[in-house]
Design an enzyme around this catalytic site. Sequence first.
Site, mmCIF file in Angstrom:
data_model
loop_
_atom_site.group_PDB
_atom_site.id
_atom_site.type_symbol
_atom_site.label_atom_id
_atom_site.label_comp_id
_atom_site.label_asym_id
_atom_site.label_seq_id
_atom_site.Cartn_x
_atom_site.Cartn_y
_atom_site.Cartn_z
ATOM 1 N N ASP A 84 0.859 -1.182 0.000
ATOM 2 C CA ASP A 84 0.000 0.000 0.000
ATOM 3 C C ASP A 84 0.895 1.231 0.000
ATOM 4 O O ASP A 84 1.948 1.243 0.653
ATOM 5 C CB ASP A 84 -0.906 0.020 1.229
ATOM 6 C CG ASP A 84 -2.039 -0.995 1.143
ATOM 7 O OD1 ASP A 84 -2.386 -1.408 0.026
ATOM 8 O OD2 ASP A 84 -2.591 -1.358 2.198
ATOM 9 N N ASP B 73 -6.955 -1.684 -4.195
ATOM 10 C CA ASP B 73 -7.920 -1.266 -3.175
ATOM 11 C C ASP B 73 -8.922 -0.267 -3.750
ATOM 12 O O ASP B 73 -10.127 -0.358 -3.495
ATOM 13 C CB ASP B 73 -7.203 -0.616 -1.992
ATOM 14 C CG ASP B 73 -6.288 -1.564 -1.250
ATOM 15 O OD1 ASP B 73 -6.502 -2.789 -1.302
ATOM 16 O OD2 ASP B 73 -5.333 -1.074 -0.610
#
Length: 167
Positions: A123, A141
């Site tokens: 991330d 995501d």
Amino acid sequence: MAPTLRTGLIFAALLLLADQASKYWILEVVMLPERRNIPLLELGPVGLDLTMVWNRGVTFGLFSGEGAWNHLILAGLALVVAGFLLRWLARSETRMVTYALGAVIGGAIGNVIDRMRFGAVVDFVDVHAWGWHWYVFNVADAAIVCGVLALVADALIRPESKRKEAP
């Protein structure tokens, strides 16, 4: 192959490619794990940074753990969900649902690849405003969240008369 299945799978593959390319760029070109944080944009109290986070859980870091099997269990669960979504995709009734399911499938597989390669998801997008940071996320995501929002919108706004009877 049904046209909706083909279209949804192509969209899933494109999102998967964009997700994996962005993660390669972050890890190998930008070398964000070593740099940890790169401020990109600051407009008064609102900003956008690249911030390295190894997410061992699911959305918002839920169910994170350091156990030897944790990443495999989460990857397996994501693959099971993707399997159910593929079945739904084959029966998709609208273009919006087709693309939404493709987004969720492509994003889920992108994060599964990370779990299998690294034991965690890469991330790196950090959006913040007035001292509050949203969770750090990636392309996969974003695809999953947008896909789910489109599915919810479809369920709420499509008139009942336009829905097909399930076979």
